[in-house]
Design an enzyme around this catalytic site. Structure first.
Site, PDB file in Angstrom:
ATOM      1  N   HIS A 119       0.829  -1.213   0.000  1.00 21.83           N
ATOM      2  CA  HIS A 119       0.000   0.000   0.000  1.00 21.83           C
ATOM      3  C   HIS A 119       0.860   1.259   0.000  1.00 21.83           C
ATOM      4  O   HIS A 119       1.913   1.300   0.638  1.00 21.83           O
ATOM      5  CB  HIS A 119      -1.010   0.006   1.149  1.00 21.83           C
ATOM      6  N   ASP A 151      -0.620   4.254   0.704  1.00 24.78           N
ATOM      7  CA  ASP A 151      -1.194   5.231   1.643  1.00 24.78           C
ATOM      8  C   ASP A 151      -0.524   5.083   3.005  1.00 24.78           C
ATOM      9  O   ASP A 151       0.067   4.044   3.316  1.00 24.78           O
ATOM     10  CB  ASP A 151      -2.709   5.060   1.772  1.00 24.78           C
ATOM     11  N   GLU A 167      -5.261   0.992   2.469  1.00 21.03           N
ATOM     12  CA  GLU A 167      -5.033  -0.053   3.476  1.00 21.03           C
ATOM     13  C   GLU A 167      -5.224   0.490   4.881  1.00 21.03           C
ATOM     14  O   GLU A 167      -5.806  -0.167   5.748  1.00 21.03           O
ATOM     15  CB  GLU A 167      -3.635  -0.652   3.319  1.00 21.03           C
ATOM     16  N   GLU A 168      -4.734   1.699   5.111  1.00 16.03           N
ATOM     17  CA  GLU A 168      -4.784   2.243   6.476  1.00 16.03           C
ATOM     18  C   GLU A 168      -6.192   2.660   6.897  1.00 16.03           C
ATOM     19  O   GLU A 168      -6.404   3.049   8.040  1.00 16.03           O
ATOM     20  CB  GLU A 168      -3.811   3.421   6.624  1.00 16.03           C
ATOM     21  N   ASP A 196       4.623  -6.141   4.368  1.00 14.69           N
ATOM     22  CA  ASP A 196       3.920  -5.103   5.120  1.00 14.69           C
ATOM     23  C   ASP A 196       3.829  -5.525   6.582  1.00 14.69           C
ATOM     24  O   ASP A 196       2.821  -5.328   7.239  1.00 14.69           O
ATOM     25  CB  ASP A 196       2.526  -4.892   4.517  1.00 14.69           C
ATOM     26  N   ARG A 217      -9.104  -7.532  18.085  1.00 11.86           N
ATOM     27  CA  ARG A 217      -8.241  -8.255  17.145  1.00 11.86           C
ATOM     28  C   ARG A 217      -8.672  -9.707  17.217  1.00 11.86           C
ATOM     29  O   ARG A 217      -8.811 -10.270  18.308  1.00 11.86           O
ATOM     30  CB  ARG A 217      -6.772  -8.114  17.538  1.00 11.86           C
ATOM     31  N   HIS A 277       2.797   3.905  12.646  1.00 19.58           N
ATOM     32  CA  HIS A 277       1.611   4.643  13.123  1.00 19.58           C
ATOM     33  C   HIS A 277       1.945   5.680  14.207  1.00 19.58           C
ATOM     34  O   HIS A 277       1.097   6.491  14.538  1.00 19.58           O
ATOM     35  CB  HIS A 277       0.508   3.719  13.665  1.00 19.58           C
TER      36      HIS A 277
HETATM   37  N1  BES Z   1       1.235  -3.059   8.046  1.00 16.17           N
HETATM   38  C1  BES Z   1       0.152  -2.970   8.956  1.00 16.17           C
HETATM   39  C2  BES Z   1      -0.295  -4.313   9.479  1.00 16.17           C
HETATM   40  C3  BES Z   1       0.678  -5.009  10.379  1.00 16.17           C
HETATM   41  C4  BES Z   1       1.169  -4.358  11.488  1.00 16.17           C
HETATM   42  C5  BES Z   1       1.058  -6.293  10.106  1.00 16.17           C
HETATM   43  C6  BES Z   1       2.063  -4.996  12.312  1.00 16.17           C
HETATM   44  C7  BES Z   1       1.937  -6.932  10.926  1.00 16.17           C
HETATM   45  C8  BES Z   1       2.453  -6.269  12.028  1.00 16.17           C
HETATM   46  C9  BES Z   1      -1.021  -2.289   8.279  1.00 16.17           C
HETATM   47  O1  BES Z   1      -0.640  -1.175   7.528  1.00 16.17           O
HETATM   48  C10 BES Z   1      -1.988  -1.799   9.321  1.00 16.17           C
HETATM   49  O2  BES Z   1      -1.652  -0.894  10.041  1.00 16.17           O
HETATM   50  N2  BES Z   1      -3.172  -2.392   9.373  1.00 16.17           N
HETATM   51  C11 BES Z   1      -4.225  -1.933  10.205  1.00 16.17           C
HETATM   52  C12 BES Z   1      -5.479  -2.467   9.591  1.00 16.17           C
HETATM   53  C13 BES Z   1      -6.725  -1.754   9.961  1.00 16.17           C
HETATM   54  C14 BES Z   1      -6.745  -0.319   9.532  1.00 16.17           C
HETATM   55  C15 BES Z   1      -7.899  -2.488   9.354  1.00 16.17           C
HETATM   56  C16 BES Z   1      -4.058  -2.426  11.612  1.00 16.17           C
HETATM   57  O3  BES Z   1      -3.495  -3.515  11.838  1.00 16.17           O
HETATM   58  O4  BES Z   1      -4.470  -1.723  12.534  1.00 16.17           O
HETATM   59 MN    MN Z   2       0.971  -1.541   6.359  1.00 21.51          MN
HETATM   60 MN    MN Z   3      -0.375   0.511   8.955  1.00 24.08          MN
END
Ligand code: BES
Ligand code: MN
Ligand code: MN
Length: 454
Positions: free
Chosen positions: A86, A88, A152-153, A179, A327, A426
């Site tokens: 992604h 974004d 994605e975010e 990712d 989660r 983040h």
């Molecule tokens: N790259 C992350 C997901 C991730 C984080 C995978 C840590 C493995 C370890 C992704 O960009 C993300 O932040 N996903 C969000 C999804 C949500 C917005 C539906 C998340 O995990 O909070």
């Molecule tokens: Mn990500």
């Molecule tokens: Mn993320």
């Protein structure tokens, strides 16, 4: 020159290009950044055209566009790799604790500091540059299809439909996604599970309007208090989630899997260092890494009620709101979990207030078979990229589209993360280890070669 040497010779150029991509503040949640989202998509599309992809398109969706690129020059006999990532990023304001402008990348002590450096621009760009090196060195051994999305975010709200409508276009033999991350730079780890998500808002309503707390306090059930009372019943004293039925579909961890996961290259001291929290909390019968990777959770993400400006105000608020997310692990159904929470909250809401649980978002968990040929190729790629054997781990984060790639497109998915757990995704001062970027390029090339049987 082979692709690996080519990548090494271009290392500093690749890093400078990554900085250009990072400078575009493509924050998907911010409507004012729509133009920047578009610019980031165009920037990527231009780069992909320039390095030799035959077909590059910015595909519109009902939201932010998807960048699609393909190179099918390896021919029908060769395998096709679908790369997902992604472009974004999460919001970033310098006041949130950044030591430098979040969108002006700076190199410090071997790290590149900027929003999106690790999540996910740096990681997805490693694949773009791996493809560039393979194309520059001759004929890549695999066909390549890239899907780089811009939502994605915010939970990929339109990507599922995009995948459904483009099943033929996205036909491939394996999907690879960079990712995610690993705990330690010199101890490679492959992620084989991601958690799912259900996000809700819980709102409690009391009096028809804000009241004078002297005139009405003690006679009206304060909604902020009632919300706290409800929230306090969402967990049991042992740290488990109290919502009846919450764990019904959770698959137990086998002894074999527990032993595999116990090889993780981090311990409680690392946990203390990265969290800064006084001590661990949670389900005592599970180790920390099991609580994060293999157990579902319920978190309060935010609380809003009453007066929170400077000074004081004697108010009895009319309502109170909590943002709550769970989660989830493989085999749990996000919609079913929402219904369980909704029904439980309705049952424990006292008659002195009214409550509402609104569903904001769902995303399925993902679980990857560790015994496929694709996984063998990934293991080989890590061994070549790192010089040591990777261990397996489960991650707590979510990438909702992974389940669609697995079930709608029937693809084995490889989660080939190049981030590190302390990259600060983040948060303020997000960073990407520059060595991980270059190793990522090399490992992606090794992976494509391994998939082709070379
Ligand atoms: N790259 C992350 C997901 C991730 C984080 C995978 C840590 C493995 C370890 C992704 O960009 C993300 O932040 N996903 C969000 C999804 C949500 C917005 C539906 C998340 O995990 O909070
Ligand atoms: Mn990500
Ligand atoms: Mn993320």
């Amino acid at each position: 020159m082979n692709a690996h040497d080519h990548a090494r010779s271009q290392a500093s150029a690749y890093l400078e290009q990554l900085k250009d991509l990072i400078r575009i503040p493509s924050i998907s949640t911010d409507p004012e950044r729509k133009g920047d989202i578009r610019r980031a998509a165009e920037w990527l599309a231009d780069d992909l055209r320039c390095i030799g992809f035959e077909r590059v398109e910015i595909k519109p969706t009902a939201g932010h566009p998807v960048v699609y690129a393909e190179w099918l020059g390896a021919g029908e006999g060769a395998p096709t790799v679908l790369v997902y990532g992604h472009y974004d990023v999460q919001p970033a304001e310098i006041e949130a604790g950044w030591d430098s402008d979040p969108f002006e990348p700076v190199e410090r002590d071997g790290f590149l500091y900027a929003r999106g450096a690790s999540d996910d621009k740096g990681q997805v760009f490693a694949h773009v540059k791996a493809a560039e090196s393979l194309l520059a060195a001759g004929r890549p051994p695999v066909n390549l299809k890239l899907v780089i999305e811009g939502e994605e975010e915010i939970g990929s709200p339109h990507l599922s439909a995009f995948v459904g409508e483009n099943q033929d276009l996205l036909k491939a033999d394996v999907c690879v996604i960079s990712d995610s991350g690993m705990p330690k730079i010199n101890e490679p780890a492959i992620v084989y599970a991601l958690r799912g998500l259900v996000y809700v808002e819980l709102e409690v309503f009391g009096p028809a309007r804000d009241l004078h707390s002297g005139q009405y306090g003690g006679t009206v059930h304060n909604p902020a208090q009632a919300l706290a009372e409800i929230i306090a019943q969402l967990h049991k004293p042992d740290g488990s989630v109290a919502v009846p039925g919450f764990y019904d579909d959770v698959l137990p961890l086998s002894d074999e899997e527990r032993a595999e996961l116990a090889k993780k290259p981090w311990d409680e001291a690392d946990w203390r260092r990265t969290t800064g929290a006084p001590m661990p909390w949670g389900e005592a019968s599970y180790a920390l890494h099991e609580r994060v990777g293999a157990r579902p959770t319920l978190e309060i993400n935010g609380l809003v009620s009453g007066f929170y400006g400077p000074g004081q105000k004697t108010v009895l608020p009319a309502k109170a709101l909590a943002k709550i997310s769970c989660r989830l692990v493989a085999n749990q159904n996000p919609t079913r979990i929402y219904e369980l929470i909704r029904d439980y909250v309705a049952r424990i809401t006292p008659p002195t207030v009214r409550s509402e649980v609104r569903l904001l978002q769902t995303g399925e968990a993902a679980y990857v078979d560790r015994h496929t040929e694709a996984m063998q190729a990934a293991i080989r790629a890590y061994e070549q990229g790192w010089g040591s054997k990777p261990v397996f781990m489960r991650e707590g984060g979510s990438i909702p589209i992974v389940a669609d790639f697995q079930h709608k497109l029937n693809l084995p998915v490889i989660l080939m993360g190049f981030g590190l757990n302390d990259d600060g995704a983040h948060g303020p001062n997000e960073r990407f280890n520059i060595e991980m970027f270059h190793r990522g390029v090399q490992t992606a090339i090794y992976f494509y070669e391994a998939i082709a049987g070379r």
